[in-house]
Enzyme design. Structure first.
Site, mmCIF file in Angstrom:
data_model
loop_
_atom_site.group_PDB
_atom_site.id
_atom_site.type_symbol
_atom_site.label_atom_id
_atom_site.label_comp_id
_atom_site.label_asym_id
_atom_site.label_seq_id
_atom_site.Cartn_x
_atom_site.Cartn_y
_atom_site.Cartn_z
ATOM 1 N N HIS A 56 0.840 -1.203 0.000
ATOM 2 C CA HIS A 56 0.000 0.000 0.000
ATOM 3 C C HIS A 56 0.868 1.243 0.000
ATOM 4 O O HIS A 56 2.081 1.168 0.188
ATOM 5 C CB HIS A 56 -0.983 -0.003 1.176
ATOM 6 C CG HIS A 56 -0.380 0.060 2.538
ATOM 7 N ND1 HIS A 56 0.401 -0.944 3.059
ATOM 8 C CD2 HIS A 56 -0.415 1.029 3.502
ATOM 9 C CE1 HIS A 56 0.784 -0.618 4.283
ATOM 10 N NE2 HIS A 56 0.319 0.591 4.567
ATOM 11 N N HIS A 58 1.306 3.983 1.874
ATOM 12 C CA HIS A 58 1.800 4.764 3.006
ATOM 13 C C HIS A 58 3.332 4.876 2.981
ATOM 14 O O HIS A 58 4.027 3.899 2.695
ATOM 15 C CB HIS A 58 1.325 4.156 4.315
ATOM 16 C CG HIS A 58 -0.129 4.398 4.581
ATOM 17 N ND1 HIS A 58 -0.849 3.719 5.540
ATOM 18 C CD2 HIS A 58 -1.015 5.284 4.021
ATOM 19 C CE1 HIS A 58 -2.105 4.142 5.553
ATOM 20 N NE2 HIS A 58 -2.222 5.087 4.645
ATOM 21 N N ASP A 60 5.645 4.841 5.142
ATOM 22 C CA ASP A 60 6.460 3.921 5.941
ATOM 23 C C ASP A 60 6.559 2.541 5.303
ATOM 24 O O ASP A 60 7.254 1.664 5.818
ATOM 25 C CB ASP A 60 5.945 3.827 7.387
ATOM 26 C CG ASP A 60 4.535 3.285 7.498
ATOM 27 O OD1 ASP A 60 3.712 3.523 6.586
ATOM 28 O OD2 ASP A 60 4.230 2.623 8.512
ATOM 29 N N HIS A 61 5.894 2.366 4.153
ATOM 30 C CA HIS A 61 6.018 1.118 3.394
ATOM 31 C C HIS A 61 6.627 1.336 2.008
ATOM 32 O O HIS A 61 6.951 0.367 1.326
ATOM 33 C CB HIS A 61 4.650 0.440 3.260
ATOM 34 C CG HIS A 61 4.131 -0.088 4.555
ATOM 35 N ND1 HIS A 61 4.111 -1.427 4.871
ATOM 36 C CD2 HIS A 61 3.644 0.552 5.649
ATOM 37 C CE1 HIS A 61 3.624 -1.589 6.104
ATOM 38 N NE2 HIS A 61 3.336 -0.392 6.585
ATOM 39 N N HIS A 113 -7.539 -0.645 5.291
ATOM 40 C CA HIS A 113 -6.480 0.227 5.803
ATOM 41 C C HIS A 113 -6.231 1.342 4.793
ATOM 42 O O HIS A 113 -6.176 2.521 5.141
ATOM 43 C CB HIS A 113 -5.223 -0.597 6.047
ATOM 44 C CG HIS A 113 -4.092 0.182 6.639
ATOM 45 N ND1 HIS A 113 -4.115 0.672 7.928
ATOM 46 C CD2 HIS A 113 -2.884 0.559 6.128
ATOM 47 C CE1 HIS A 113 -2.992 1.326 8.181
ATOM 48 N NE2 HIS A 113 -2.227 1.267 7.097
ATOM 49 N N ASP A 132 -0.419 -3.971 6.313
ATOM 50 C CA ASP A 132 -1.083 -3.428 7.503
ATOM 51 C C ASP A 132 -2.542 -3.848 7.580
ATOM 52 O O ASP A 132 -3.404 -3.074 8.013
ATOM 53 C CB ASP A 132 -0.970 -1.904 7.513
ATOM 54 C CG ASP A 132 0.417 -1.409 7.879
ATOM 55 O OD1 ASP A 132 1.300 -2.247 8.140
ATOM 56 O OD2 ASP A 132 0.622 -0.175 7.890
ATOM 57 N N HIS A 170 4.433 -4.530 10.873
ATOM 58 C CA HIS A 170 4.810 -3.798 12.090
ATOM 59 C C HIS A 170 4.996 -4.743 13.275
ATOM 60 O O HIS A 170 4.392 -5.820 13.325
ATOM 61 C CB HIS A 170 3.730 -2.778 12.466
ATOM 62 C CG HIS A 170 3.672 -1.590 11.570
ATOM 63 N ND1 HIS A 170 4.423 -0.460 11.763
ATOM 64 C CD2 HIS A 170 2.928 -1.358 10.453
ATOM 65 C CE1 HIS A 170 4.149 0.430 10.814
ATOM 66 N NE2 HIS A 170 3.243 -0.097 10.008
#
Length: 242
Positions: A56, A58, A60-61, A113, A132, A170
């Site tokens: 996805h 985001h 942080d990915h 998400h 996530d 995570h």
């Protein structure tokens, strides 16, 4: 068939994953939130990252995508998120398949998400990369989707064989578990698992991957009776401060 799957801690509490196929020599990075640790881990093993599979959009990915792309990796993600993942070289959707060497992974569309979230299921390796969506002892927040969508995802994950390894994005297990105990305080399997998780984290150890079988026994989000019960639980988790 044997794939090597390596956990790479990145950022504060994220995990990127390296998948290596010894037969072909190919290596895939999944959700590299930053490039340097992923590059260092691959280099230490003599691996060259040829693909990035993105669950996805985001940051942080996806934060490491551009640097890996600059070194020759091909970035793959969902077509519906192409406007948010500007590094994409190829797009996929539900039912498509991606490949590392001769080994295929099925693409699952698992919205909630984010609207375009996907997972990668490598059936031959009993492995699924859930980003996530499904976490150890929990599930992702609903930023762009509905409880009904995420409940459907949980039901779909629950159909996988119990031995399926779950590689999520995570290290949230301990905090997820504290909430889970408020939902199912009398679940003996959950109580025992949390004792183990607490000890692992105290020792600085990772708690993922997990398995579908363990999650079916202990994860209240995978055990929710229906979408309404799931929605109530997700709302309670959103405000939980334990």
């Amino acid at each position: 068939m044997t794939l090597a799957i390596v956990r790479v801690p990145v950022l504060a509490d994220n995990y990127a994953w390296l998948i290596h196929d010894p037969a072909s020599g190919e290596t895939v990075a999944v959700d590299p939130g930053e490039a340097a640790p992923v590059q260092a881990e691959a280099a230490a093993r003599g691996w060259t990252i040829g693909q990035v599979w993105t669950t996805h959009w985001h940051p942080d990915h996806t934060g490491g995508n551009a640097a890996l792309q600059a070194q020759g990796a091909r970035i793959i993600g969902l077509a519906a998120e192409a406007d948010k993942i500007r590094t994409l070289d190829a797009t996929v959707g539900e039912g498509d398949r991606v490949r590392i060497g001769a080994v295929e992974a099925a693409v699952w569309h698992v919205p909630g998400h984010t609207a375009g979230h996907i997972a990668f299921h490598i059936e031959a390796a009993d492995a699924i990369f859930t980003g996530d969506t499904l976490f150890a002892l929990g599930c992702g927040r609903l930023f762009e989707g509905t409880p009904a969508e995420m409940f459907a995802n949980m039901q779909r994950y629950a159909t996988l064989p119990g031995a399926t390894q779950v590689y999520c994005g995570h290290e949230y297990t301990e905090s997820n578990g504290r909430f889970a105990l408020t939902v199912e305080p009398d679940n003996a399997a959950l109580v025992a698992r949390m004792a183990t998780v607490t000890a692992q984290r105290a020792a600085g150890e990772a708690t993922v991957p997990t398995t579908i079988g363990v999650e079916r026994a202990t994860n209240p989000f995978l055990r929710a009776a229906d979408a309404e019960a799931f929605a109530t639980m997700r709302a309670a988790k959103d405000s939980f401060r334990g």
